[in-house]
Design a protein around this motif. Structure first.
Motif, short mmCIF file in Angstrom:
data_model
loop_
_atom_site.label_atom_id
_atom_site.label_comp_id
_atom_site.label_asym_id
_atom_site.label_seq_id
_atom_site.Cartn_x
_atom_site.Cartn_y
_atom_site.Cartn_z
N GLU A 19 -2.25 -0.45 -10.70
CA GLU A 19 -3.30 0.34 -10.05
C GLU A 19 -2.79 0.76 -8.68
O GLU A 19 -2.57 -0.08 -7.80
CB GLU A 19 -4.58 -0.48 -9.90
N ARG B 146 1.59 -4.85 2.44
CA ARG B 146 0.15 -4.96 2.58
C ARG B 146 -0.26 -5.90 3.70
O ARG B 146 -1.24 -5.68 4.40
CB ARG B 146 -0.44 -5.43 1.24
N GLN C 179 -2.75 1.78 -5.08
CA GLN C 179 -3.67 1.62 -3.95
C GLN C 179 -3.02 2.16 -2.69
O GLN C 179 -1.86 1.86 -2.39
CB GLN C 179 -4.06 0.16 -3.77
N PHE D 154 0.86 -1.18 0.00
CA PHE D 154 0.00 0.00 0.00
C PHE D 154 0.90 1.24 0.00
O PHE D 154 1.96 1.24 0.63
CB PHE D 154 -0.89 0.04 1.24
#
Length: 288
Positions: A274, A191, A276, A72
């Motif tokens: 993507e 994460r 995040q 993250f």
């Protein structure tokens, strides 16, 4: 309710361009029993985070892209430039036309910058030079190549030398080509830790943001540190820290998304990325 706790190991890129985010941590009350800071060049920290040797770090943007499914991003933290970055430099001993058809030596300490160079070479110049990877020593690199890519403090020091080499600032060239700034490093947390240790991650995030704000509000201590440890004049470092940007808002994200898109198109990445972001779960619970 029992809150999970462990010693979080956090990687700090060992270059001046990241100093503002970490410089004021002692003043923010860094809890040594909860957070341990280790330093290294980007390539070392990239590997350490990927392998789980450290828990969070400032890492190369490209290294984030390679393993984005495992990380993250910490919001509002990056090392970016809207144009000139002043420490991601291509040094050329031959004219650009010959460099485009020749050999370029790449530093072995980076990931984002070497792939930015490859993207620019192919996408902007339509060129496909030969690349070799070497330790960051400009003279040695240029003994074997027509041009050399240096990053960080070695690039800064080399740019001061009256060597006669032509220099290209990759941040400036990216801006001229795309109209976007470039984000060279981001801050990521593994994460798998995000839920179990959200309290400590939240504390780390608050400390880094506070250090960034305090550093940028008063650059003088950073300037003095840079002059003492690296050299150069105060005016240079005032300009250096002013031209860098440490937020990660919409513009920075858009520029980095374009970089990832080009990297995928050119086969440097094997998947789309993507981005995040880590979310402070304690705030989410309060708002529910």
């Amino acid at each position: 309710m029992m809150v999970n706790s462990r010693l979080l190991t956090v990687g700090r890129i060992d270059y001046a361009n990241v100093w503002p985010i970490f410089f004021q941590l002692p003043d923010q009350g860094l809890p040594a029993e909860e957070i341990r800071i280790v330093s290294g060049v980007p390539s070392v920290l990239n590997h350490a985070l990927r392998s789980g040797q450290i828990d969070a770090a400032g890492i190369s943007s490209f290294a984030y892209a390679q393993n984005s499914q495992d990380y993250f991003l910490l919001p509002d933290l990056s090392v970016s430039a809207k144009g000139r970055v002043n420490s991601i430099m291509l040094f050329m001993k031959r004219p650009l036309k010959e460099v485009l058809e020749g050999t370029i030596a790449l530093t072995d300490t980076s990931a984002t910058s070497i792939n930015l160079l490859k993207i620019i070479m192919q996408g902007y110049y339509g060129a496909n030079p030969h690349y070799i990877t070497m330790e960051p020593s400009l003279d040695t690199m240029l003994e074997k190549a027509d041009a050399a890519l240096l990053i960080g403090d070695p690039a800064i020091k080399a740019s001061w030398e009256k060597s006669g080499y032509e220099m290209i600032d990759l941040g400036q060239l990216w801006r001229e080509w795309t109209g976007y700034g470039m984000t060279f490093a981001v801050f990521a947390v593994r994460r798998e830790l995000a839920a179990a240790y959200s309290g400590q991650i939240a504390k780390l995030h608050r400390l880094l943001l506070a250090s960034k704000e305090q550093s940028l509000n008063n650059l003088q201590p950073l300037i003095e540190k840079a002059c003492a440890e690296i050299g150069g004049e105060p005016a240079y470092w005032q300009n250096y820290f002013t031209e860098l940007h440490y937020a990660f808002g919409e513009q920075e994200q858009a520029g980095l998304a374009l970089y990832f898109q080009y990297a995928k198109q050119m086969g440097l990445l094997d998947h789309e990325v993507e981005m995040q972001f880590w979310v402070d779960q304690s705030l989410t619970r309060v708002n529910e």
